[in-house]
Design a protein around this motif. Structure first.
Motif, PDB file in Angstrom:
ATOM      1  N   LEU A   1      28.212  21.726  26.020  1.00 14.70           N
ATOM      2  CA  LEU A   1      27.706  22.545  27.126  1.00 14.70           C
ATOM      3  C   LEU A   1      28.394  22.237  28.457  1.00 14.70           C
ATOM      4  O   LEU A   1      27.950  22.708  29.492  1.00 14.70           O
ATOM      5  N   ASN A   2      29.443  21.418  28.378  1.00 21.96           N
ATOM      6  CA  ASN A   2      30.206  21.129  29.595  1.00 21.96           C
ATOM      7  C   ASN A   2      29.345  20.419  30.647  1.00 21.96           C
ATOM      8  O   ASN A   2      29.441  20.709  31.835  1.00 21.96           O
ATOM      9  N   GLY A   3      28.463  19.545  30.190  1.00 22.65           N
ATOM     10  CA  GLY A   3      27.669  18.746  31.141  1.00 22.65           C
ATOM     11  C   GLY A   3      26.168  18.898  31.025  1.00 22.65           C
ATOM     12  O   GLY A   3      25.423  18.183  31.684  1.00 22.65           O
ATOM     13  N   GLY A   4      25.694  19.802  30.223  1.00 18.79           N
ATOM     14  CA  GLY A   4      24.250  19.964  30.034  1.00 18.79           C
ATOM     15  C   GLY A   4      23.805  21.400  30.201  1.00 18.79           C
ATOM     16  O   GLY A   4      24.621  22.293  30.448  1.00 18.79           O
TER      17      GLY A   4
ATOM     18  N   ALA B   1      22.647  20.502  39.226  1.00 18.41           N
ATOM     19  CA  ALA B   1      22.554  21.843  38.664  1.00 18.41           C
ATOM     20  C   ALA B   1      22.461  21.815  37.140  1.00 18.41           C
ATOM     21  O   ALA B   1      22.201  22.828  36.522  1.00 18.41           O
ATOM     22  N   ARG B   2      22.681  20.664  36.551  1.00 25.07           N
ATOM     23  CA  ARG B   2      22.645  20.547  35.093  1.00 25.07           C
ATOM     24  C   ARG B   2      21.479  19.683  34.643  1.00 25.07           C
ATOM     25  O   ARG B   2      21.164  18.676  35.262  1.00 25.07           O
ATOM     26  N   CYS B   3      20.880  20.096  33.560  1.00 25.41           N
ATOM     27  CA  CYS B   3      19.862  19.274  32.929  1.00 25.41           C
ATOM     28  C   CYS B   3      20.572  18.577  31.761  1.00 25.41           C
ATOM     29  O   CYS B   3      20.879  19.212  30.744  1.00 25.41           O
ATOM     30  N   ILE B   4      20.893  17.300  31.964  1.00 24.58           N
ATOM     31  CA  ILE B   4      21.637  16.565  30.932  1.00 24.58           C
ATOM     32  C   ILE B   4      20.700  16.308  29.753  1.00 24.58           C
ATOM     33  O   ILE B   4      19.680  15.639  29.908  1.00 24.58           O
TER      34      ILE B   4
ATOM     35  N   GLN C   1      25.435  25.405  16.579  1.00 25.79           N
ATOM     36  CA  GLN C   1      26.408  26.248  17.260  1.00 25.79           C
ATOM     37  C   GLN C   1      25.748  26.840  18.508  1.00 25.79           C
ATOM     38  O   GLN C   1      24.657  27.412  18.407  1.00 25.79           O
ATOM     39  N   VAL C   2      26.380  26.655  19.650  1.00 22.07           N
ATOM     40  CA  VAL C   2      25.847  27.270  20.867  1.00 22.07           C
ATOM     41  C   VAL C   2      26.433  28.679  20.939  1.00 22.07           C
ATOM     42  O   VAL C   2      27.638  28.858  21.122  1.00 22.07           O
ATOM     43  N   VAL C   3      25.577  29.657  20.747  1.00 21.76           N
ATOM     44  CA  VAL C   3      26.030  31.047  20.690  1.00 21.76           C
ATOM     45  C   VAL C   3      26.143  31.631  22.096  1.00 21.76           C
ATOM     46  O   VAL C   3      27.051  32.397  22.396  1.00 21.76           O
TER      47      VAL C   3
ATOM     48  N   THR D   1      27.201  28.464  32.323  1.00 26.21           N
ATOM     49  CA  THR D   1      28.161  27.398  32.013  1.00 26.21           C
ATOM     50  C   THR D   1      29.197  27.872  30.995  1.00 26.21           C
ATOM     51  O   THR D   1      28.905  28.734  30.164  1.00 26.21           O
ATOM     52  N   MET D   2      30.372  27.291  31.092  1.00 27.75           N
ATOM     53  CA  MET D   2      31.364  27.471  30.028  1.00 27.75           C
ATOM     54  C   MET D   2      30.884  26.594  28.879  1.00 27.75           C
ATOM     55  O   MET D   2      30.317  25.525  29.136  1.00 27.75           O
TER      56      MET D   2
END
Lengths: 257, 178
Positions: free
Chosen positions: A27-30, A14-17, A219-221, A226-227
């Motif tokens: 990003l808690n894993g991608g 479910a994640r794109c690393i 900064q991821v706004v 995802t958390m």
């Protein structure tokens, strides 16, 4: 309760690393797969370099990756990637990493004009969608979306374009980065104020001045699905890739030197 | 010097013992423990340290410098594969980034030597310096590196000593043991 192997595998799928360690941790894993992410910032903040690295890690991981260059020709851009220690030219030869100039697509479609109609938008999005399907693209970068928006003129057309392309790419299982340019003084996250509202995620890159030192920050706004950390990080562009460390808070409090 | 792996140590030295201490540390870690050294200098330019190490006949093949002082001194910084420059000792995040870069680039176990906490304290306040040390030391600990923080006794203060006490596992003061 311990996670089963299947659950762990599902979570990884479910994640794109991104392959950029610091960003994956933030990003808690991608990036959640299929998301359309706006990477926004003024010039010299590292948007293109970060985007290229995202594609490069995908290609190295056997995911077909596509870079659509809008403003510069890709041969010039690729020189930015060569200093990476993990760059392998075979990725280009084997079409794992595909680089295209948008001008070539316009040319093929007979769309060499200064302003696009709603019909033109439809044609462009379908053309990009066809390339994504034909080459089974899993990661895509458009650098920059601002230059395309310039030819769309109205907010309605920009909104339609981003919604439509985002939907098409997501349905194809493609995780996309749209690079957005803003001026240094800009208060919003995008030039037209529409892109930021539609994208699934916003990564803000900036130059931050502190006591005369200029630091590159990230900064991821926002990131749907995802958390994630919303703190500011300082980055460096190195031959080992983009490296990130937390911005020291003692330096950002008023009066704190 | 027999220290457990991943330990962080404050080495408090007298100014007159500076060269002896430097030689002892590099001998103990590079020669005896067979480590690569990441040498963060904010006190004197890396080129001056290299000149001294040359005189002391210390092999510099495995010493990599992070030089935070040459740029602000506006001197001609000598470019070399073994030297990474940080524009100013106030750019603490950039020091961490250069350490991270070298930690990834170099193979095997590493020693990170910070020379010195006193010169960094000239350019940074205690609050941000404590934060920097806390993150740096814990990050290096997680990566299995040794951290050695040099403190010059005559230039130290209670605040600096407290800071070192907070982040280091041990404080060594060889001069006192004489």
């Amino acid at each position: 309760m311990p996670e089963t192997k299947e659950k762990k595998a599902d979570a990884a799928d479910a994640r794109c690393i991104t392959g950029i360690d610091g960003l994956d941790r933030i990003l808690n894993g991608g990036i959640p797969r299929g998301n359309t992410v706006l990477i926004t910032g003024s010039c010299g903040t590292g948007k293109t370099t970060l985007s290229l690295e995202f594609l490069l890690h995908g290609a190295l991981n056997n995911e077909n990756s596509l870079f659509i260059s809008v403003t510069e020709n890709w041969q010039k851009l690729i020189k930015n990637v060569i200093p990476y220690r993990f760059f392998d030219e075979d990725l280009l030869k084997n079409k794992k990493l595909i680089m295209i100039d948008l001008g070539a697509i316009y040319n093929k479609l007979g769309l060499e004009k200064s302003e696009f109609t709603a019909e033109d938008i439809d044609i462009i999005v379908r053309a990009v969608g066809d390339i994504v399907k034909e080459w089974e693209i899993k990661r895509l970068v458009i650098d920059s979306i601002t230059s395309i928006c310039f030819q769309l003129k109205t907010k309605e057309k920009i909104r339609d374009f981003i919604l439509y392309i985002g939907k098409n790419l997501s349905e194809a299982g493609c995780t996309s980065i749209l690079v957005s340019e803003i001026s240094r003084a800009e208060q919003s996250y995008s030039m037209y104020g529409v892109e930021e509202a539609i994208a699934d995620g916003i990564v803000l890159m900036a130059n931050m001045e502190r006591r005369g030192d200029l630091l590159r920050t990230l900064q991821v706004v926002k990131m749907r699905g995802t958390m994630h950390s919303r703190a500011k990080y300082v980055l460096d562009l190195t031959p080992e890739g983009v490296l990130l460390v937390p911005l020291l808070k003692g330096g950002s409090i008023p009066g704190g030197i | 010097m027999d220290l457990p792996e991943t330990s962080a140590v404050a080495l408090v030295i007298k100014i007159d013992d500076y060269l002896d201490a430097m030689r002892a540390v590099l001998d103990a870690f590079i020669v005896e423990k067979d480590l690569s050294a990441i040498y963060i200098t904010s006190t004197i330019p890396s080129q001056s340290i290299k000149n001294v190490l040359n005189i002391l006949e210390i092999d510099m093949e495995r010493i990599y410098f992070i030089d935070c002082i040459s740029h602000i001194m506006m001197g001609a910084a000598v470019r070399s594969e073994h030297v990474n420059f940080v524009e100013s000792p106030t750019m603490l995040e950039n020091i961490m980034l250069k350490v991270e870069f070298l930690m990834r680039s170099l193979e095997g176990k590493k020693l990170v030597l910070l020379d010195s906490i006193n010169s960094l304290a000239i350019h940074n306040n205690t609050k941000i310096l404590s934060e920097f040390l806390h993150i740096l030391v814990n990050n290096l600990r997680a990566k299995g590196a040794y951290t050695l923080i040099l403190s010059v006794d005559e230039q130290s203060s209670e605040e600096i000593n407290n800071m070192l006490g907070l982040v280091c596992d041990e404080t060594l003061a060889p001069s006192e043991q004489k």
